[in-house]
Design an enzyme around this catalytic site. Structure first.
Site, PDB file in Angstrom:
ATOM      1  N   LYS A  20       0.834  -1.212   0.000  1.00 11.57           N
ATOM      2  CA  LYS A  20       0.000   0.000   0.000  1.00 11.57           C
ATOM      3  C   LYS A  20       0.868   1.262   0.000  1.00 11.57           C
ATOM      4  O   LYS A  20       0.635   2.177  -0.784  1.00 11.57           O
ATOM      5  CB  LYS A  20      -0.935   0.035   1.224  1.00 11.57           C
ATOM      6  CG  LYS A  20      -1.919  -1.116   1.303  1.00 11.57           C
ATOM      7  CD  LYS A  20      -2.887  -0.971   2.476  1.00 11.57           C
ATOM      8  CE  LYS A  20      -2.210  -1.029   3.837  1.00 11.57           C
ATOM      9  NZ  LYS A  20      -1.720  -2.369   4.213  1.00 11.57           N
ATOM     10  N   ARG A  57      -9.602   1.104   8.662  1.00  9.68           N
ATOM     11  CA  ARG A  57      -9.195  -0.261   8.967  1.00  9.68           C
ATOM     12  C   ARG A  57     -10.272  -1.011   9.740  1.00  9.68           C
ATOM     13  O   ARG A  57     -10.081  -2.185  10.059  1.00  9.68           O
ATOM     14  CB  ARG A  57      -7.932  -0.207   9.825  1.00  9.68           C
ATOM     15  CG  ARG A  57      -6.668  -0.696   9.138  1.00  9.68           C
ATOM     16  CD  ARG A  57      -5.561  -0.543  10.152  1.00  9.68           C
ATOM     17  NE  ARG A  57      -4.372  -1.278   9.829  1.00  9.68           N
ATOM     18  CZ  ARG A  57      -3.319  -0.747   9.199  1.00  9.68           C
ATOM     19  NH1 ARG A  57      -3.352   0.495   8.785  1.00  9.68           N
ATOM     20  NH2 ARG A  57      -2.243  -1.473   9.005  1.00  9.68           N
ATOM     21  N   ARG A 116      11.545  -6.314   5.357  1.00 14.82           N
ATOM     22  CA  ARG A 116      11.460  -4.871   5.564  1.00 14.82           C
ATOM     23  C   ARG A 116      12.135  -4.414   6.863  1.00 14.82           C
ATOM     24  O   ARG A 116      12.841  -3.413   6.890  1.00 14.82           O
ATOM     25  CB  ARG A 116       9.973  -4.466   5.555  1.00 14.82           C
ATOM     26  CG  ARG A 116       9.745  -2.987   5.569  1.00 14.82           C
ATOM     27  CD  ARG A 116       8.298  -2.687   5.286  1.00 14.82           C
ATOM     28  NE  ARG A 116       7.421  -3.102   6.381  1.00 14.82           N
ATOM     29  CZ  ARG A 116       6.107  -2.891   6.381  1.00 14.82           C
ATOM     30  NH1 ARG A 116       5.531  -2.341   5.353  1.00 14.82           N
ATOM     31  NH2 ARG A 116       5.383  -3.275   7.409  1.00 14.82           N
ATOM     32  N   ARG A 168      10.875  -3.254   9.974  1.00 15.61           N
ATOM     33  CA  ARG A 168      10.372  -2.187  10.850  1.00 15.61           C
ATOM     34  C   ARG A 168      10.212  -2.781  12.256  1.00 15.61           C
ATOM     35  O   ARG A 168      10.116  -4.005  12.393  1.00 15.61           O
ATOM     36  CB  ARG A 168       9.012  -1.733  10.290  1.00 15.61           C
ATOM     37  CG  ARG A 168       8.808  -0.234  10.299  1.00 15.61           C
ATOM     38  CD  ARG A 168       7.589   0.157   9.490  1.00 15.61           C
ATOM     39  NE  ARG A 168       6.366  -0.480   9.929  1.00 15.61           N
ATOM     40  CZ  ARG A 168       5.241  -0.476   9.226  1.00 15.61           C
ATOM     41  NH1 ARG A 168       5.201   0.137   8.059  1.00 15.61           N
ATOM     42  NH2 ARG A 168       4.174  -1.075   9.687  1.00 15.61           N
ATOM     43  N   ARG A 223      -0.873  -8.827  13.520  1.00 16.16           N
ATOM     44  CA  ARG A 223      -1.397  -7.849  12.550  1.00 16.16           C
ATOM     45  C   ARG A 223      -2.274  -8.528  11.510  1.00 16.16           C
ATOM     46  O   ARG A 223      -3.284  -7.984  11.093  1.00 16.16           O
ATOM     47  CB  ARG A 223      -0.233  -7.084  11.894  1.00 16.16           C
ATOM     48  CG  ARG A 223       0.303  -5.995  12.833  1.00 16.16           C
ATOM     49  CD  ARG A 223       1.696  -5.562  12.506  1.00 16.16           C
ATOM     50  NE  ARG A 223       1.822  -4.995  11.179  1.00 16.16           N
ATOM     51  CZ  ARG A 223       2.958  -4.972  10.484  1.00 16.16           C
ATOM     52  NH1 ARG A 223       4.048  -5.500  10.993  1.00 16.16           N
ATOM     53  NH2 ARG A 223       2.994  -4.419   9.310  1.00 16.16           N
TER      54      ARG A 223
HETATM   55  P1  ADP Z   1       0.978  -2.109   7.476  1.00 17.81           P
HETATM   56  O1  ADP Z   1       0.117  -1.771   6.296  1.00 17.81           O
HETATM   57  O2  ADP Z   1       2.224  -2.817   7.109  1.00 17.81           O
HETATM   58  O3  ADP Z   1       0.209  -2.802   8.557  1.00 17.81           O
HETATM   59  P2  ADP Z   1       0.821   0.605   8.622  1.00 17.81           P
HETATM   60  O4  ADP Z   1       1.900   1.607   8.652  1.00 17.81           O
HETATM   61  O5  ADP Z   1      -0.385   0.901   7.794  1.00 17.81           O
HETATM   62  O6  ADP Z   1       1.522  -0.744   8.127  1.00 17.81           O
HETATM   63  O7  ADP Z   1       0.309   0.304  10.106  1.00 17.81           O
HETATM   64  C1  ADP Z   1       1.183   0.014  11.172  1.00 17.81           C
HETATM   65  C2  ADP Z   1       0.408  -0.039  12.499  1.00 17.81           C
HETATM   66  O8  ADP Z   1      -0.156   1.259  12.763  1.00 17.81           O
HETATM   67  C3  ADP Z   1      -0.788  -0.986  12.539  1.00 17.81           C
HETATM   68  O9  ADP Z   1      -0.411  -2.314  12.876  1.00 17.81           O
HETATM   69  C4  ADP Z   1      -1.652  -0.330  13.626  1.00 17.81           C
HETATM   70  O10 ADP Z   1      -1.182  -0.627  14.915  1.00 17.81           O
HETATM   71  C5  ADP Z   1      -1.427   1.155  13.396  1.00 17.81           C
HETATM   72  N1  ADP Z   1      -2.459   1.753  12.489  1.00 17.81           N
HETATM   73  C6  ADP Z   1      -2.227   2.331  11.278  1.00 17.81           C
HETATM   74  N2  ADP Z   1      -3.371   2.765  10.719  1.00 17.81           N
HETATM   75  C7  ADP Z   1      -4.360   2.449  11.592  1.00 17.81           C
HETATM   76  C8  ADP Z   1      -5.771   2.609  11.590  1.00 17.81           C
HETATM   77  N3  ADP Z   1      -6.421   3.178  10.549  1.00 17.81           N
HETATM   78  N4  ADP Z   1      -6.466   2.167  12.668  1.00 17.81           N
HETATM   79  C9  ADP Z   1      -5.855   1.585  13.696  1.00 17.81           C
HETATM   80  N5  ADP Z   1      -4.539   1.389  13.765  1.00 17.81           N
HETATM   81  C10 ADP Z   1      -3.781   1.806  12.732  1.00 17.81           C
END
Ligand code: ADP
Length: 188
Positions: free
Chosen positions: A13, A86, A125, A127, A138
């Site tokens: 994404k 989400r 990756r 992170r 996740r």
């Molecule tokens: P990825 O797509 O690899 O999961 P993100 O950077 O989108 O990576 O998200 C990393 C973390 O940030 C998620 O596991 C969650 O804890 C938090 N997060 C990000 N966006 C949201 C959201 N819209 N609602 C709740 N938690 C979020």
């Protein structure tokens, strides 16, 4: 244009959003990035506790940062939501926020990648939330809370499925074709 990127962790994404943002000249809203950038604030520290265990950050925190970001000037040209919404409550809240501004969502792109490839991408990756236990959590959160959004948007007729298991360039081509097709079918 308002576009949402949906997909499991590791689907690409962020990579694709970066390219699409440049292609369309619209704002990029990554809630994950915004939460990571806020790490030195009380709100960011609270969010980090969830992120580091693979839990979703509570909706009120996430909605707060999105509302604030949406009021910034660059969003009036259009925006690309990456990692948001989400949960169904987040999607409903987004619908309300956009309705108030008279700018509904145009398209939801669901990026599909086989699960084995996702694990390999995330592990590569590195992170802080990319260790095996957190990755597994996740995925669980994605299946339980985010996957229902596929049907939510399918019912609204704005969902498009993208096969995202190819190279970044190839996937971007597919995304661009999908967007171009939507733009031309919407123009008079
Ligand atoms: P990825 O797509 O690899 O999961 P993100 O950077 O989108 O990576 O998200 C990393 C973390 O940030 C998620 O596991 C969650 O804890 C938090 N997060 C990000 N966006 C949201 C959201 N819209 N609602 C709740 N938690 C979020």
């Amino acid at each position: 244009m308002r576009i949402v990127f949906l997909g499991p962790p590791g689907a690409g994404k962020g990579t694709q959003a970066q390219r699409l943002k440049d292609y369309l000249g619209i704002a990029h809203l990554s809630t994950g990035e915004m939460l990571r950038d806020a790490e030195d604030t009380p709100l960011g520290r609270k969010a980090a506790r969830y992120m580091l265990t693979g839990q979703l950050v509570p909706d009120d925190i996430v909605l707060g940062i999105v509302v604030q970001r949406l009021s910034e000037k660059d969003c009036s040209q259009g925006c690309l939501f990456d990692g948001f919404p989400r949960t169904v409550p987040q999607a409903e809240a987004l619908d309300r926020m956009l309705a108030v501004r008279g700018m509904p969502l145009d398209l939801v792109l669901a990026l599909n990648v086989p699960e084995a490839d996702l694990n390999a991408r995330l592990t590569a990756r590195g992170r802080p939330d990319d260790d095996p236990k957190t990755i597994a959590e996740r995925f669980r959160q994605y299946c339980a809370l985010t996957q229902p959004l596929i049907d939510y948007y399918r019912l609204r007729g704005i969902l498009r499925q993208i096969d995202a298991s190819a190279s970044p360039d190839k996937v971007f081509e597919r995304i661009r074709d999908t967007i171009d097709a939507t733009v031309s079918s919407n123009s008079p």
